[in-house]
Motif scaffolding. Structure first.
Motif, PDB file in Angstrom:
ATOM      1  N   GLY A 124      50.145  76.049 -65.827  1.00  0.00           N
ATOM      2  CA  GLY A 124      50.985  75.094 -66.191  1.00  0.00           C
ATOM      3  C   GLY A 124      50.860  73.733 -65.682  1.00  0.00           C
ATOM      4  O   GLY A 124      51.751  72.722 -66.170  1.00  0.00           O
ATOM      5  N   ARG A 125      50.216  73.472 -64.632  1.00  0.00           N
ATOM      6  CA  ARG A 125      50.060  72.281 -63.964  1.00  0.00           C
ATOM      7  C   ARG A 125      48.919  71.494 -64.288  1.00  0.00           C
ATOM      8  O   ARG A 125      48.710  70.398 -63.636  1.00  0.00           O
ATOM      9  CB  ARG A 125      50.245  72.364 -62.743  1.00  0.00           C
ATOM     10  CG  ARG A 125      51.867  73.073 -62.028  1.00  0.00           C
ATOM     11  CD  ARG A 125      51.996  73.322 -60.751  1.00  0.00           C
ATOM     12  NE  ARG A 125      52.297  71.792 -60.121  1.00  0.00           N
ATOM     13  CZ  ARG A 125      52.374  71.831 -58.744  1.00  0.00           C
ATOM     14  NH1 ARG A 125      52.922  72.752 -58.002  1.00  0.00           N
ATOM     15  NH2 ARG A 125      52.567  70.555 -58.283  1.00  0.00           N
ATOM     16  N   ARG A 126      47.762  72.222 -64.828  1.00  0.00           N
ATOM     17  CA  ARG A 126      46.538  71.658 -65.038  1.00  0.00           C
ATOM     18  C   ARG A 126      46.046  71.763 -66.589  1.00  0.00           C
ATOM     19  O   ARG A 126      46.160  73.004 -66.911  1.00  0.00           O
ATOM     20  CB  ARG A 126      45.572  72.215 -64.271  1.00  0.00           C
ATOM     21  CG  ARG A 126      45.851  71.767 -62.564  1.00  0.00           C
ATOM     22  CD  ARG A 126      44.508  72.581 -61.683  1.00  0.00           C
ATOM     23  NE  ARG A 126      44.766  72.179 -60.527  1.00  0.00           N
ATOM     24  CZ  ARG A 126      44.660  72.974 -59.439  1.00  0.00           C
ATOM     25  NH1 ARG A 126      44.146  74.368 -59.669  1.00  0.00           N
ATOM     26  NH2 ARG A 126      44.705  72.824 -58.292  1.00  0.00           N
ATOM     27  N   ALA A 127      45.638  70.666 -67.152  1.00  0.00           N
ATOM     28  CA  ALA A 127      45.362  70.848 -68.540  1.00  0.00           C
ATOM     29  C   ALA A 127      43.780  70.493 -68.358  1.00  0.00           C
ATOM     30  O   ALA A 127      43.651  69.404 -68.108  1.00  0.00           O
ATOM     31  CB  ALA A 127      46.116  69.655 -69.376  1.00  0.00           C
ATOM     32  N   GLY A 128      42.925  71.544 -68.405  1.00  0.00           N
ATOM     33  CA  GLY A 128      41.344  71.421 -68.262  1.00  0.00           C
ATOM     34  C   GLY A 128      40.897  70.702 -69.224  1.00  0.00           C
ATOM     35  O   GLY A 128      41.042  71.131 -70.828  1.00  0.00           O
ATOM     36  N   VAL A 129      39.807  69.576 -69.261  1.00  0.00           N
ATOM     37  CA  VAL A 129      39.407  69.002 -70.459  1.00  0.00           C
ATOM     38  C   VAL A 129      37.762  69.471 -70.536  1.00  0.00           C
ATOM     39  O   VAL A 129      37.208  69.382 -69.341  1.00  0.00           O
ATOM     40  CB  VAL A 129      39.202  67.506 -70.084  1.00  0.00           C
ATOM     41  CG1 VAL A 129      38.166  66.696 -71.414  1.00  0.00           C
ATOM     42  CG2 VAL A 129      40.582  67.074 -70.158  1.00  0.00           C
ATOM     43  N   PHE A 130      37.427  70.228 -71.404  1.00  0.00           N
ATOM     44  CA  PHE A 130      36.042  71.058 -71.479  1.00  0.00           C
ATOM     45  C   PHE A 130      35.142  70.118 -71.955  1.00  0.00           C
ATOM     46  O   PHE A 130      35.529  69.200 -72.764  1.00  0.00           O
ATOM     47  CB  PHE A 130      36.438  72.230 -72.363  1.00  0.00           C
ATOM     48  CG  PHE A 130      36.630  72.248 -73.486  1.00  0.00           C
ATOM     49  CD1 PHE A 130      35.852  72.101 -74.608  1.00  0.00           C
ATOM     50  CD2 PHE A 130      37.976  72.202 -74.043  1.00  0.00           C
ATOM     51  CE1 PHE A 130      35.936  71.966 -76.013  1.00  0.00           C
ATOM     52  CE2 PHE A 130      38.472  72.335 -75.102  1.00  0.00           C
ATOM     53  CZ  PHE A 130      37.388  72.079 -76.460  1.00  0.00           C
ATOM     54  N   ALA A 361      52.845  65.254 -71.757  1.00  0.00           N
ATOM     55  CA  ALA A 361      53.574  66.483 -71.851  1.00  0.00           C
ATOM     56  C   ALA A 361      53.332  66.954 -73.482  1.00  0.00           C
ATOM     57  O   ALA A 361      53.013  68.293 -73.656  1.00  0.00           O
ATOM     58  CB  ALA A 361      54.691  66.645 -71.723  1.00  0.00           C
ATOM     59  N   ARG A 362      53.553  65.885 -74.368  1.00  0.00           N
ATOM     60  CA  ARG A 362      53.806  66.124 -75.799  1.00  0.00           C
ATOM     61  C   ARG A 362      52.166  66.272 -76.288  1.00  0.00           C
ATOM     62  O   ARG A 362      51.836  67.388 -77.224  1.00  0.00           O
ATOM     63  CB  ARG A 362      54.457  64.973 -76.715  1.00  0.00           C
ATOM     64  CG  ARG A 362      54.293  65.335 -78.155  1.00  0.00           C
ATOM     65  CD  ARG A 362      55.061  64.039 -78.550  1.00  0.00           C
ATOM     66  NE  ARG A 362      54.249  62.984 -78.724  1.00  0.00           N
ATOM     67  CZ  ARG A 362      54.463  61.891 -78.108  1.00  0.00           C
ATOM     68  NH1 ARG A 362      55.328  61.861 -76.917  1.00  0.00           N
ATOM     69  NH2 ARG A 362      53.692  60.874 -78.174  1.00  0.00           N
ATOM     70  N   VAL A 363      51.286  65.605 -75.759  1.00  0.00           N
ATOM     71  CA  VAL A 363      49.951  65.475 -76.323  1.00  0.00           C
ATOM     72  C   VAL A 363      49.169  66.739 -75.747  1.00  0.00           C
ATOM     73  O   VAL A 363      48.420  67.405 -76.653  1.00  0.00           O
ATOM     74  CB  VAL A 363      49.022  64.322 -75.928  1.00  0.00           C
ATOM     75  CG1 VAL A 363      47.647  64.269 -76.221  1.00  0.00           C
ATOM     76  CG2 VAL A 363      49.778  63.072 -76.845  1.00  0.00           C
ATOM     77  N   GLU A 369      60.205  71.520 -69.138  1.00  0.00           N
ATOM     78  CA  GLU A 369      61.299  72.080 -68.466  1.00  0.00           C
ATOM     79  C   GLU A 369      60.914  72.508 -67.324  1.00  0.00           C
ATOM     80  O   GLU A 369      61.725  72.538 -66.175  1.00  0.00           O
ATOM     81  CB  GLU A 369      61.984  72.934 -69.732  1.00  0.00           C
ATOM     82  CG  GLU A 369      63.140  73.514 -68.839  1.00  0.00           C
ATOM     83  CD  GLU A 369      64.058  74.561 -69.810  1.00  0.00           C
ATOM     84  OE1 GLU A 369      64.759  75.375 -69.503  1.00  0.00           O
ATOM     85  OE2 GLU A 369      63.600  74.685 -70.893  1.00  0.00           O
ATOM     86  N   ARG A 370      59.761  72.990 -67.052  1.00  0.00           N
ATOM     87  CA  ARG A 370      59.153  73.742 -65.896  1.00  0.00           C
ATOM     88  C   ARG A 370      58.886  72.687 -65.043  1.00  0.00           C
ATOM     89  O   ARG A 370      58.957  72.809 -63.797  1.00  0.00           O
ATOM     90  CB  ARG A 370      58.007  74.725 -66.531  1.00  0.00           C
ATOM     91  CG  ARG A 370      57.557  75.539 -65.095  1.00  0.00           C
ATOM     92  CD  ARG A 370      56.125  76.096 -65.550  1.00  0.00           C
ATOM     93  NE  ARG A 370      55.493  76.621 -64.112  1.00  0.00           N
ATOM     94  CZ  ARG A 370      54.370  77.048 -63.947  1.00  0.00           C
ATOM     95  NH1 ARG A 370      53.479  77.056 -65.068  1.00  0.00           N
ATOM     96  NH2 ARG A 370      53.898  77.324 -62.670  1.00  0.00           N
ATOM     97  N   LEU A 371      58.234  71.715 -65.455  1.00  0.00           N
ATOM     98  CA  LEU A 371      57.832  70.485 -64.785  1.00  0.00           C
ATOM     99  C   LEU A 371      58.895  69.848 -64.131  1.00  0.00           C
ATOM    100  O   LEU A 371      58.761  69.279 -62.952  1.00  0.00           O
ATOM    101  CB  LEU A 371      56.908  69.944 -65.277  1.00  0.00           C
ATOM    102  CG  LEU A 371      55.417  70.525 -65.790  1.00  0.00           C
ATOM    103  CD1 LEU A 371      54.332  69.424 -66.629  1.00  0.00           C
ATOM    104  CD2 LEU A 371      54.630  70.925 -64.649  1.00  0.00           C
TER     105      LEU A 371
END
Length: 410
Positions: A124-130, A361-363, A369-371
């Motif tokens: 929930g705190r990292r959006a990994g770019v593959f 957050a949207r993209v 809410e959590r963040l």
């Protein structure tokens, strides 16, 4: 927002990767022997990956703590360290031969699998770019589908097709299966600075030319996909241009609109010299460049500068996503609060909230809410970011603090 309330800051541009030998368990076993040979002789060319701070790339707890001290609660994670079988950073090393492609593809797949575990360690705190390569579109599509199931929400890192790469240009229809699956699955397509420049050498002039040209080569993805019709054929496709600045966008959109209008008009007049240049363009593109930008494109505005923030409405308030570029020297760490003040002091709070976190957050699908709950402990307050920055920190290294216009004069 009251003065004591805190912003939820999401960095849309951070970097991470495994330590060299830690990639081995993520490789298919058939590549282990080749990996041992490669790793035994590999010399890392990057000073920051040899320093005692290199573990910021893979030390999850250190990273969470440092970002929190910097006021950041979540991050979009681009690659940084050297994946197996690459001579240098994967952003700048397209595979030159089929043999190299096979090994480098194995190395990127190992990185993606390491990244899935790294992001799961702070869910929930990292959006990994593959990562993918463009040499085999079918394999790239398979990897995109795998990455979605593995929880890598940062999307795809689109490689460049620099001169000499031997790859079709990004406007080519051969890449349509990639755009189709990204639109189908809601996968953002990220194009990062440095990923499209041709090799220029190491002479002083070559390094200077690289600095002048590198963002321009990265910008090319925008007009290639626009003029190639990718957004008409795949309306759900989203393109994010990261660490390429943002002040250039209004002028480039005006230029693209001009050429689009000029060429479409010329196509209707067969007796003109330009008619062939616009033939079929209207049908292929559909909407004009500015409209495509408004509907499909975003900017990862790393260490945004005051003059860029002043253009936010022309860029699109819903398009701008601030980034710290952690852990790079040119990033704002450990002075991200000061960097945010330099760029955003005096701006409406709702606009600042969107640019520092809401848009990202949207993209990238973060749970705001959590963040927000985390930000209530560590985020910069509204009053803090409203205070103009009169002097930059003495030891700051980010361009946002560079003399000559980055810090507002009040």
């Amino acid at each position: 927002m009251t003065e004591s309330e805190r912003y939820t800051v999401i960095s849309a541009d951070c970097h991470a990767g495994a330590d060299l030998l830690d990639y081995k368990p993520y490789l298919e076993s058939r590549h282990h022997e080749d990996f041992d040979v490669w790793a035994a002789t590999y010399v890392n060319p990057y000073e920051d990956l040899l320093a005692d701070t290199a573990d910021r790339n893979w030390n999850s707890e250190r990273r969470l703590a440092e970002l929190a001290r910097d006021g950041i609660v979540a991050e979009v994670v681009f690659p940084n360290t050297i994946p197996p079988f690459f001579p240098s950073a994967s952003l700048m090393a397209p595979a030159p031969t089929r043999e190299e492609y096979a090994l480098r593809w194995a190395g990127l797949r190992a990185h993606n699998r390491w990244l899935a575990d790294f992001c799961a360690a702070a869910r929930g705190r990292r959006a990994g770019v593959f990562q993918i390569l463009l040499n085999d579109v079918d394999e790239a599509v398979k990897e995109i589908r795998w990455a979605v199931t593995a929880g890598l929400t940062g999307g795809l890192l689109l490689p460049g097709t620099p001169p000499g790469s031997g790859l079709p240009e990004l406007h080519a229809r051969v890449y349509d299966p990639i755009w189709a699956v990204c639109a189908e699955l809601g996968v953002p397509v990220n194009h990062h600075a440095g990923s499209a420049s041709p090799p220029l050498g190491e002479e002083p002039a070559a390094r200077a030319v690289f600095m002048v040209e590198t963002t321009w080569f990265s910008h090319r993805a925008l007009w290639h996909l626009m003029f190639g019709g990718a957004f008409r054929r795949h309306p759900g496709l989203r393109l994010v241009l990261t660490e390429q600045g943002s002040g250039w966008i209004p002028g480039v959109l005006e230029m693209l609109d001009y050429y689009h209008g000029r060429l479409v008009a010329a196509a209707t007049r067969a007796d003109t010299a330009e008619s062939k240049f616009g033939a079929g363009l209207a049908d292929q593109m559909g909407k004009g460049p500015s409209e495509v930008w408004r509907e499909n494109c975003f900017v990862g505005a790393s260490f945004m500068r005051p003059h860029e923030a002043a253009l936010r409405e022309r860029i699109g308030l819903d398009k701008v996503m601030w980034g710290s570029d952690y852990p790079h020297d040119e990033g704002t760490y450990p002075y991200s609060r000061e960097g945010l003040r330099a760029a955003y002091a005096g701006l409406p709070r709702a606009e600042v909230a969107a640019m520092v976190g809401g848009n990202a957050a949207r993209v990238y699908g973060f749970d705001l809410e959590r963040l927000d709950a985390l930000a209530a402990e560590v985020g910069p307050t509204a009053a803090e970011l409203a205070e103009p920055l009169k002097e930059p920190p003495a030891d700051a290294t980010s361009p946002v603090f560079a003399p000559g216009g980055s810090v507002r004069v009040w």
